[in-house]
Design a protein around this motif. Structure first.
Motif, PDB file in Angstrom:
ATOM      1  N   LEU A  99       0.818  -1.210   0.000  1.00  0.00           N
ATOM      2  CA  LEU A  99       0.000   0.000   0.000  1.00  0.00           C
ATOM      3  C   LEU A  99       0.852   1.260   0.000  1.00  0.00           C
ATOM      4  O   LEU A  99       0.482   2.275  -0.593  1.00  0.00           O
ATOM      5  N   ALA A 100       1.989   1.217   0.677  1.00  0.00           N
ATOM      6  CA  ALA A 100       2.848   2.395   0.796  1.00  0.00           C
ATOM      7  C   ALA A 100       3.813   2.553  -0.373  1.00  0.00           C
ATOM      8  O   ALA A 100       4.476   3.581  -0.489  1.00  0.00           O
ATOM      9  N   ALA A 101       3.881   1.563  -1.244  1.00  0.00           N
ATOM     10  CA  ALA A 101       4.819   1.645  -2.368  1.00  0.00           C
ATOM     11  C   ALA A 101       4.464   2.816  -3.282  1.00  0.00           C
ATOM     12  O   ALA A 101       3.283   3.128  -3.472  1.00  0.00           O
ATOM     13  N   PRO A 102       5.459   3.468  -3.855  1.00  0.00           N
ATOM     14  CA  PRO A 102       5.173   4.559  -4.785  1.00  0.00           C
ATOM     15  C   PRO A 102       4.332   4.080  -5.958  1.00  0.00           C
ATOM     16  O   PRO A 102       4.492   2.956  -6.446  1.00  0.00           O
ATOM     17  N   TYR A 103       3.437   4.919  -6.396  1.00  0.00           N
ATOM     18  CA  TYR A 103       2.554   4.608  -7.520  1.00  0.00           C
ATOM     19  C   TYR A 103       3.359   4.122  -8.732  1.00  0.00           C
ATOM     20  O   TYR A 103       2.985   3.153  -9.394  1.00  0.00           O
ATOM     21  N   GLU A 104       4.480   4.794  -8.998  1.00  0.00           N
ATOM     22  CA  GLU A 104       5.294   4.458 -10.170  1.00  0.00           C
ATOM     23  C   GLU A 104       5.846   3.039 -10.090  1.00  0.00           C
ATOM     24  O   GLU A 104       5.985   2.363 -11.115  1.00  0.00           O
ATOM     25  N   ARG A 105       6.185   2.587  -8.882  1.00  0.00           N
ATOM     26  CA  ARG A 105       6.694   1.224  -8.738  1.00  0.00           C
ATOM     27  C   ARG A 105       5.571   0.201  -8.847  1.00  0.00           C
ATOM     28  O   ARG A 105       5.774  -0.901  -9.365  1.00  0.00           O
ATOM     29  N   LEU A 106       4.406   0.560  -8.360  1.00  0.00           N
ATOM     30  CA  LEU A 106       3.284  -0.370  -8.429  1.00  0.00           C
ATOM     31  C   LEU A 106       2.922  -0.709  -9.878  1.00  0.00           C
ATOM     32  O   LEU A 106       2.720  -1.878 -10.219  1.00  0.00           O
ATOM     33  N   VAL A 107       2.828   0.314 -10.717  1.00  0.00           N
ATOM     34  CA  VAL A 107       2.383   0.063 -12.101  1.00  0.00           C
ATOM     35  C   VAL A 107       3.462  -0.606 -12.941  1.00  0.00           C
ATOM     36  O   VAL A 107       3.198  -0.995 -14.085  1.00  0.00           O
ATOM     37  N   GLU A 108       4.659  -0.766 -12.391  1.00  0.00           N
ATOM     38  CA  GLU A 108       5.689  -1.538 -13.082  1.00  0.00           C
ATOM     39  C   GLU A 108       5.431  -3.036 -12.985  1.00  0.00           C
ATOM     40  O   GLU A 108       5.978  -3.820 -13.768  1.00  0.00           O
TER      41      GLU A 108
END
Length: 248
Positions: A85-94
């Motif tokens: 949940l705390a991961a940066p948005y940019e890393r999530l969509v990778e």
């Protein structure tokens, strides 16, 4: 609301969580979803491991897919449900399978958790609800991937005026300017402060620089009638209190 008598009837009673009742010929994962929801309702969130709680979140934005492999991949990649949940948005969509809608859902849930935790300290003297303060600080900062320096500004009754992130830094350093800390306290007419920052490494042990910076703030604030109640360092592995460690 009475609990449904059969697992297949759960989905219609939970708008937003899922699908139609499982019927012969439906994909296998629909039965799994119904069973998982039943376990969540019967046993609560503590009855589920992180990856299964993550599956429940993924059900919303991926209604027609087997999400168990993706849930396990997310936990393996980031470390825990909270870390995802705390991961940066940019890393999530990778991550393959995570689209904009799913990443946004994660960030909304993270924001809701922070808002909930902050609500627990917003209506009463902060020092009378210390466990809630720690919970809020950990929710807000413990899983961040950069160091941030936060200040809780308190009035003469030790009620929260506001809290602000004053500085953001790198993975292992945040520049803090003691005179700016005190200047902001004077602007808000705060009479006490709780200093908070995070260690992305996970280990909340204070460094020598942390100790020296805190002492400098205390020295500048004390003649102006501003008390430093504590400096709390949070990390994935727990928290450290300067007051508790007798460093204040």
């Amino acid at each position: 609301m009475p609990k449904p008598n059969s697992k297949a009837s759960i989905a219609p009673d939970l708008p937003g969580l899922g699908e139609e009742p499982v019927a012969p010929g439906d994909p296998h994962y629909l039965g799994h979803r119904a069973r998982l929801k039943a376990r969540f309702l019967d046993g609560g969130p503590e009855s589920l491991p992180d990856y299964e709680l993550m599956e429940l979140v993924l059900f919303r934005t991926l209604p027609r897919a087997d999400v168990k492999p993706l849930a396990k991949q997310l936990i393996a990649t980031f470390g825990s449900f909270a870390d995802v949940l705390a991961a940066p948005y940019e890393r999530l969509v990778e991550i393959k399978g995570i689209k904009d809608a799913t990443a946004t859902d994660f960030k909304v849930i993270e924001a809701a958790a922070r808002r909930f935790a902050k609500g627990a300290i917003g209506k009463r003297p902060v020092l009378s609800s210390w466990s809630a303060v720690i919970d809020y600080c950990r929710t807000a900062m413990a899983f961040d991937d950069r160091e941030r320096f936060r200040i809780l500004f308190l009035d003469k009754k030790n009620a929260l005026i506001t809290d602000e992130v004053q500085q953001s830094g790198t993975i292992d350093h945040t520049p803090v300017y003691p005179r700016e800390v005190v200047r902001r306290a004077l602007e808000l007419r705060a009479t006490a402060l709780i200093l908070v920052h995070n260690h992305p490494s996970g280990d909340p042990t204070p460094s020598r620089a942390d100790i020296e910076m805190t002492r400098t703030i205390v020295e500048i604030a004390k003649p102006l009638g501003i008390a430093i109640h504590d400096h709390v360092i949070v990390g994935r592995d727990g928290h450290a209190s300067f007051r508790g460690l007798k460093l204040l």
